[in-house]
Design an enzyme around this catalytic site. Structure first.
Site, short mmCIF file in Angstrom:
data_model
loop_
_atom_site.label_atom_id
_atom_site.label_comp_id
_atom_site.label_asym_id
_atom_site.label_seq_id
_atom_site.Cartn_x
_atom_site.Cartn_y
_atom_site.Cartn_z
CE1 TYR A 160 46.42 40.28 37.82
CE2 TYR A 160 46.98 39.62 39.98
CZ TYR A 160 46.14 39.89 38.94
OH TYR A 160 44.77 39.72 39.05
CB SER A 163 49.17 46.30 37.39
OG SER A 163 48.72 45.15 37.63
CE LYS A 164 44.26 43.38 38.23
NZ LYS A 164 43.10 43.85 38.00
CB ILE A 193 37.43 33.96 41.31
CG1 ILE A 193 37.49 34.96 42.81
CG2 ILE A 193 35.92 33.95 40.69
CD1 ILE A 193 36.58 34.30 43.92
N1 LIG Z 1 39.96 35.33 39.19
C1 LIG Z 1 40.66 35.75 40.28
O1 LIG Z 1 40.93 34.87 41.25
C2 LIG Z 1 41.26 37.12 40.30
C3 LIG Z 1 41.82 37.47 41.32
C4 LIG Z 1 42.31 38.81 41.59
C5 LIG Z 1 41.85 39.56 40.71
N2 LIG Z 1 41.25 39.32 39.60
C6 LIG Z 1 40.84 40.45 38.51
O2 LIG Z 1 39.62 40.46 38.02
C7 LIG Z 1 39.54 40.64 36.95
C8 LIG Z 1 38.54 39.60 36.10
O3 LIG Z 1 39.46 38.63 35.99
P1 LIG Z 1 38.92 37.24 35.62
O4 LIG Z 1 39.41 36.28 36.73
O5 LIG Z 1 37.25 37.24 35.56
O6 LIG Z 1 39.74 37.06 34.22
P2 LIG Z 1 39.39 36.71 32.65
O7 LIG Z 1 40.52 36.05 32.03
O8 LIG Z 1 38.20 35.33 32.98
O9 LIG Z 1 38.56 37.73 32.11
C9 LIG Z 1 39.17 38.91 31.91
C10 LIG Z 1 38.89 39.42 30.70
O10 LIG Z 1 39.62 40.71 30.45
C11 LIG Z 1 39.64 40.79 28.95
N3 LIG Z 1 40.74 41.67 28.56
C12 LIG Z 1 42.15 41.48 28.85
N4 LIG Z 1 42.65 42.44 28.30
C13 LIG Z 1 41.91 43.22 27.76
C14 LIG Z 1 42.14 44.51 27.07
N5 LIG Z 1 43.32 44.78 26.83
N6 LIG Z 1 41.07 45.15 26.61
C15 LIG Z 1 39.83 44.60 26.92
N7 LIG Z 1 39.62 43.47 27.48
C16 LIG Z 1 40.67 42.81 27.79
C17 LIG Z 1 39.96 39.29 28.63
O11 LIG Z 1 39.80 39.27 27.08
C18 LIG Z 1 38.87 38.66 29.71
O12 LIG Z 1 37.65 38.47 28.70
C19 LIG Z 1 40.85 41.04 36.30
O13 LIG Z 1 41.21 42.37 36.41
C20 LIG Z 1 41.65 40.17 37.21
O14 LIG Z 1 43.08 40.78 37.42
C21 LIG Z 1 40.86 38.02 39.25
#
Ligand SMILES: NC(=O)c1ccc[n+]([C@@H]2O[C@H](COP(=O)([O-])OP(=O)(O)OC[C@H]3O[C@@H](n4cnc5c(N)ncnc54)[C@H](O)[C@@H]3O)[C@@H](O)[C@H]2O)c1
Length: 258
Positions: A160, A163-164, A193
């Site tokens: 993970y 990738s990020k 979050i």
């Molecule tokens: N929540 C956090 O604290 C946090 C921290 C660091 C990074 N992020 C990043 O922020 C972004 C949003 O995360 P989130 O926390 O809202 O997660 P989440 O799981 O609530 O939302 C992610 C969405 O991406 C969709 N998804 C996954 N694979 C997919 C694909 N192949 N094609 C289309 N849609 C796809 C899922 O169905 C989901 O609706 C992500 O990239 C995550 O890595 C989140």
């Protein structure tokens, strides 16, 4: 809720819009007038986003949805081409779709590693590539999803984090490559979050993790962030308020990694 109309007449694509940060960002942009396409694999989640965004819509904002996988090249081409054909242009791409899996690195299979790369990195690349010809015409911009795991070690998340980190590096490259042609590329780096991705994480930890290693990632006051905390920053970056911000990765974690 905001009364701003920064996205009136602007067309935007938000991936990952069926949940969490992507959903909050899409609702925020539509409430400020955006004509938005919500992209996700999760059809039921998209329907919920559509209902919420429709009731929040202001200043001519509206939403359409499409079920697509960001890591499927044909899906991405279709989603971008259909939207631009229908709406005539593309001003903003918000790449929020992503997945998180945790494993002991010495036990991680190549399939497990490549899944994270394929969705988080390749999916983000594919949407950037397909959007860029249209963003060059509108002098638009991109907001990508990086993570605090890039700069601060998050254990059991090697694939993970890699990738990020690659998304952050690609963001810098694209910003420099397209700067003179008027396209800006930034990223948010959220941490802690409260979304389904984060809520599901402890249950997904493999057997035998050392939980004391997570202490540096946990807010001392247990004050976690909400998707709206990130959506507001995405809206700022994607709007004219972010006009002089380019190639920036903005950490949004309440200061946990300060
Ligand atoms: N929540 C956090 O604290 C946090 C921290 C660091 C990074 N992020 C990043 O922020 C972004 C949003 O995360 P989130 O926390 O809202 O997660 P989440 O799981 O609530 O939302 C992610 C969405 O991406 C969709 N998804 C996954 N694979 C997919 C694909 N192949 N094609 C289309 N849609 C796809 C899922 O169905 C989901 O609706 C992500 O990239 C995550 O890595 C989140």
């Amino acid at each position: 809720m905001t009364t701003a109309s920064r996205f009136e007449g602007k067309t935007v694509i938000v991936t990952g819009a069926a949940s969490g940060i992507g959903r909050a960002a899409l609702i925020r942009l539509v409430s400020e007038g955006a004509i938005a396409l919500a992209v996700d694999l999760n059809e039921a989640g998209l329907a919920e986003t559509q209902a919420a965004a429709t009731s929040a819509a202001c200043h001519g904002g509206r939403i359409s949805v499409t079920v697509a996988s960001i890591s499927d090249e044909a899906d991405v081409k279709r989603a971008v081409a259909d939207f631009v054909e229908r709406e005539g242009k593309l001003d903003v791409l918000v790449n929020m779709a992503g997945i998180l899996r945790s494993t002991h690195t010495q036990e991680t299979t190549l399939e497990q590693f490549m899944l994270l790369i394929q969705v988080n990195l390749v999916g983000t690349f594919l949407f950037c590539r397909e959007a860029l010809p249209h963003l060059l015409e509108t002098k638009g911009n991109i907001v990508n999803a990086s993570s605090t795991s890039v700069e601060y070690g998050h254990p059991y998340m090697a694939a993970y984090s890699a990738s990020k980190g690659a998304v952050a590096a690609m963001t810098h490259s694209l910003a420099w490559e397209y700067m003179r042609r008027g396209v800006r590329v930034n990223a948010v780096a959220p941490g802690g979050i409260v979304t389904p991705l984060v809520i599901a994480t402890p249950a997904g930890f493999p057997e035998g993790v050392d939980r004391s290693l997570f202490l540096h990632m946990t807010p001392p006051d247990q004050k976690f962030g909400m998707p709206d905390n990130v959506a507001g920053v995405i809206a700022m970056l994607a709007s004219s308020d972010g006009a002089h911000i380019n190639g920036e990765i903005i950490r949004i974690d309440g200061g946990v990694h300060s």
